[in-house]
Design a protein around this motif. Sequence first.
Motif, PDB file in Angstrom:
ATOM      1  N   ALA A  75       4.585  -8.620   6.578  1.00  0.00           N
ATOM      2  CA  ALA A  75       5.880  -8.271   7.171  1.00  0.00           C
ATOM      3  C   ALA A  75       6.746  -7.522   6.159  1.00  0.00           C
ATOM      4  O   ALA A  75       7.426  -6.547   6.503  1.00  0.00           O
ATOM      5  CB  ALA A  75       6.599  -9.531   7.662  1.00  0.00           C
ATOM      6  N   SER A  76       6.706  -7.957   4.909  1.00  0.00           N
ATOM      7  CA  SER A  76       7.459  -7.276   3.853  1.00  0.00           C
ATOM      8  C   SER A  76       6.946  -5.849   3.671  1.00  0.00           C
ATOM      9  O   SER A  76       7.733  -4.900   3.501  1.00  0.00           O
ATOM     10  CB  SER A  76       7.333  -8.050   2.529  1.00  0.00           C
ATOM     11  N   THR A  77       5.635  -5.674   3.731  1.00  0.00           N
ATOM     12  CA  THR A  77       5.039  -4.342   3.620  1.00  0.00           C
ATOM     13  C   THR A  77       5.514  -3.432   4.739  1.00  0.00           C
ATOM     14  O   THR A  77       5.902  -2.276   4.513  1.00  0.00           O
ATOM     15  CB  THR A  77       3.495  -4.432   3.669  1.00  0.00           C
ATOM     16  N   ALA A  78       5.503  -3.944   5.965  1.00  0.00           N
ATOM     17  CA  ALA A  78       5.879  -3.137   7.129  1.00  0.00           C
ATOM     18  C   ALA A  78       7.337  -2.702   7.079  1.00  0.00           C
ATOM     19  O   ALA A  78       7.698  -1.677   7.674  1.00  0.00           O
ATOM     20  CB  ALA A  78       5.613  -3.914   8.415  1.00  0.00           C
ATOM     21  N   LEU A  79       8.177  -3.451   6.358  1.00  0.00           N
ATOM     22  CA  LEU A  79       9.595  -3.105   6.264  1.00  0.00           C
ATOM     23  C   LEU A  79       9.927  -2.384   4.958  1.00  0.00           C
ATOM     24  O   LEU A  79      11.098  -2.157   4.650  1.00  0.00           O
ATOM     25  CB  LEU A  79      10.458  -4.370   6.395  1.00  0.00           C
ATOM     26  N   SER A  80       8.887  -2.014   4.191  1.00  0.00           N
ATOM     27  CA  SER A  80       9.070  -1.309   2.904  1.00  0.00           C
ATOM     28  C   SER A  80       9.914  -2.118   1.921  1.00  0.00           C
ATOM     29  O   SER A  80      10.719  -1.573   1.170  1.00  0.00           O
ATOM     30  CB  SER A  80       9.722   0.067   3.121  1.00  0.00           C
ATOM     31  N   TYR A  93       2.127   2.945   6.449  1.00  0.00           N
ATOM     32  CA  TYR A  93       3.155   3.889   6.002  1.00  0.00           C
ATOM     33  C   TYR A  93       4.447   3.165   5.620  1.00  0.00           C
ATOM     34  O   TYR A  93       5.491   3.797   5.445  1.00  0.00           O
ATOM     35  CB  TYR A  93       3.451   4.917   7.104  1.00  0.00           C
ATOM     36  N   GLY A  94       4.362   1.844   5.526  1.00  0.00           N
ATOM     37  CA  GLY A  94       5.536   1.056   5.179  1.00  0.00           C
ATOM     38  C   GLY A  94       6.609   1.102   6.245  1.00  0.00           C
ATOM     39  O   GLY A  94       7.808   1.091   5.933  1.00  0.00           O
ATOM     40  N   GLN A  95       6.184   1.137   7.498  1.00  0.00           N
ATOM     41  CA  GLN A  95       7.137   1.247   8.598  1.00  0.00           C
ATOM     42  C   GLN A  95       6.746   0.323   9.751  1.00  0.00           C
ATOM     43  O   GLN A  95       5.606  -0.117   9.855  1.00  0.00           O
ATOM     44  CB  GLN A  95       7.190   2.685   9.130  1.00  0.00           C
ATOM     45  N   THR A  96       7.715   0.065  10.614  1.00  0.00           N
ATOM     46  CA  THR A  96       7.412  -0.542  11.900  1.00  0.00           C
ATOM     47  C   THR A  96       7.095   0.599  12.865  1.00  0.00           C
ATOM     48  O   THR A  96       7.403   1.765  12.587  1.00  0.00           O
ATOM     49  CB  THR A  96       8.622  -1.330  12.450  1.00  0.00           C
ATOM     50  N   VAL A  97       6.510   0.284  13.991  1.00  0.00           N
ATOM     51  CA  VAL A  97       6.202   1.331  14.964  1.00  0.00           C
ATOM     52  C   VAL A  97       7.493   1.912  15.539  1.00  0.00           C
ATOM     53  O   VAL A  97       7.518   3.055  16.034  1.00  0.00           O
ATOM     54  CB  VAL A  97       5.289   0.786  16.092  1.00  0.00           C
ATOM     55  N   MET A  98       8.586   1.171  15.437  1.00  0.00           N
ATOM     56  CA  MET A  98       9.878   1.634  15.956  1.00  0.00           C
ATOM     57  C   MET A  98      10.370   2.879  15.230  1.00  0.00           C
ATOM     58  O   MET A  98      11.035   3.728  15.819  1.00  0.00           O
ATOM     59  CB  MET A  98      10.943   0.528  15.843  1.00  0.00           C
ATOM     60  N   THR A  99      10.060   3.005  13.937  1.00  0.00           N
ATOM     61  CA  THR A  99      10.460   4.198  13.184  1.00  0.00           C
ATOM     62  C   THR A  99       9.287   5.157  12.988  1.00  0.00           C
ATOM     63  O   THR A  99       9.486   6.354  12.856  1.00  0.00           O
ATOM     64  CB  THR A  99      11.017   3.803  11.797  1.00  0.00           C
ATOM     65  N   TYR A 100       8.072   4.632  12.981  1.00  0.00           N
ATOM     66  CA  TYR A 100       6.886   5.464  12.766  1.00  0.00           C
ATOM     67  C   TYR A 100       6.634   6.404  13.943  1.00  0.00           C
ATOM     68  O   TYR A 100       6.382   7.592  13.757  1.00  0.00           O
ATOM     69  CB  TYR A 100       5.671   4.561  12.523  1.00  0.00           C
ATOM     70  N   ASP A 101       6.704   5.872  15.152  1.00  0.00           N
ATOM     71  CA  ASP A 101       6.513   6.701  16.353  1.00  0.00           C
ATOM     72  C   ASP A 101       7.318   6.095  17.502  1.00  0.00           C
ATOM     73  O   ASP A 101       6.782   5.380  18.346  1.00  0.00           O
ATOM     74  CB  ASP A 101       5.030   6.784  16.721  1.00  0.00           C
ATOM     75  N   PRO A 102       8.632   6.384  17.527  1.00  0.00           N
ATOM     76  CA  PRO A 102       9.520   5.749  18.509  1.00  0.00           C
ATOM     77  C   PRO A 102       9.164   6.023  19.969  1.00  0.00           C
ATOM     78  O   PRO A 102       9.546   5.244  20.844  1.00  0.00           O
ATOM     79  CB  PRO A 102      10.903   6.354  18.177  1.00  0.00           C
TER      80      PRO A 102
END
Length: 258
Positions: free
Chosen positions: A36-41, A223-232
């Motif tokens: 979870a920490s990784t996904a939120l950078s 990519y250190g992101q959630t899907v919400m910012t990676y591909d909205p």
Amino acid sequence: QKGGVGKTSTAVNLAAALAQGGLRILLVDVDPQGNASTALSIPHQAGTPSIYDVVINDLPMSEVVQPCPQVRNLWCAPATIDLAGAEIELVSLVSRETRLRRALVEYLAHQSAISRLDYVILDCPPSLGLLTVNAFVAAEEVLIPIQCEYYALEGVSQLLKNIGMVKTHLNTRLHVSTILLTMFDGRTNLARQVAQDVRDHFPDQTLNVVIPRSVRISEAPSYGQTVMTYDPSSSGAVAYLEAAQELAERGVTEKKES
């Protein structure tokens, strides 16, 4: 209790979606893998102040919480690899089941009216150890992501027994409030059957929204992101946004009723 059903994906994407909707969210990473920490950078290399220090060394949670760089109104208390040893270290500590709860209550008590949080989301490891028990004792509600496959259903009954034990002995407020169907593939009869079985057994808890199988959801953390910012605009992001909206609306309804 089964791995790979979308626990962390659900935690981070619901947290991001709720924050994008204007709510103030804290995500507490209680999984030693730190996904979870990784996904939120959020930096979580060994030595970073983390939930390990909060639970084991009584470090105030305010000293480990970090803002998520990609999403406003979202903060994270990260997990480091040190947390892997916490299960053993907790055994000999006083009040070992309530350490996370006390730290969280203290942290929330110091929030001003302006900075008050709307939701705290705890991302748990896929096993019932002392870390998960700490999360259950700290929480009031349990959200269960259920993968639309047969094996996922098998683990739910055991999980419900464990939740019942924690409720009886450690936390009377704990209850299963929400079930979210994940990795849904509408082309298969099995997925539709599992979804229907879940809705039959948990009609009030199961969200109307289902999360589809999505490559974008799996790719985003790399990519250190959630899907919400990676591909909205992806199907996964849209589904989590709808799930977050439904979750928030339920929360408002419950507050009015209480």
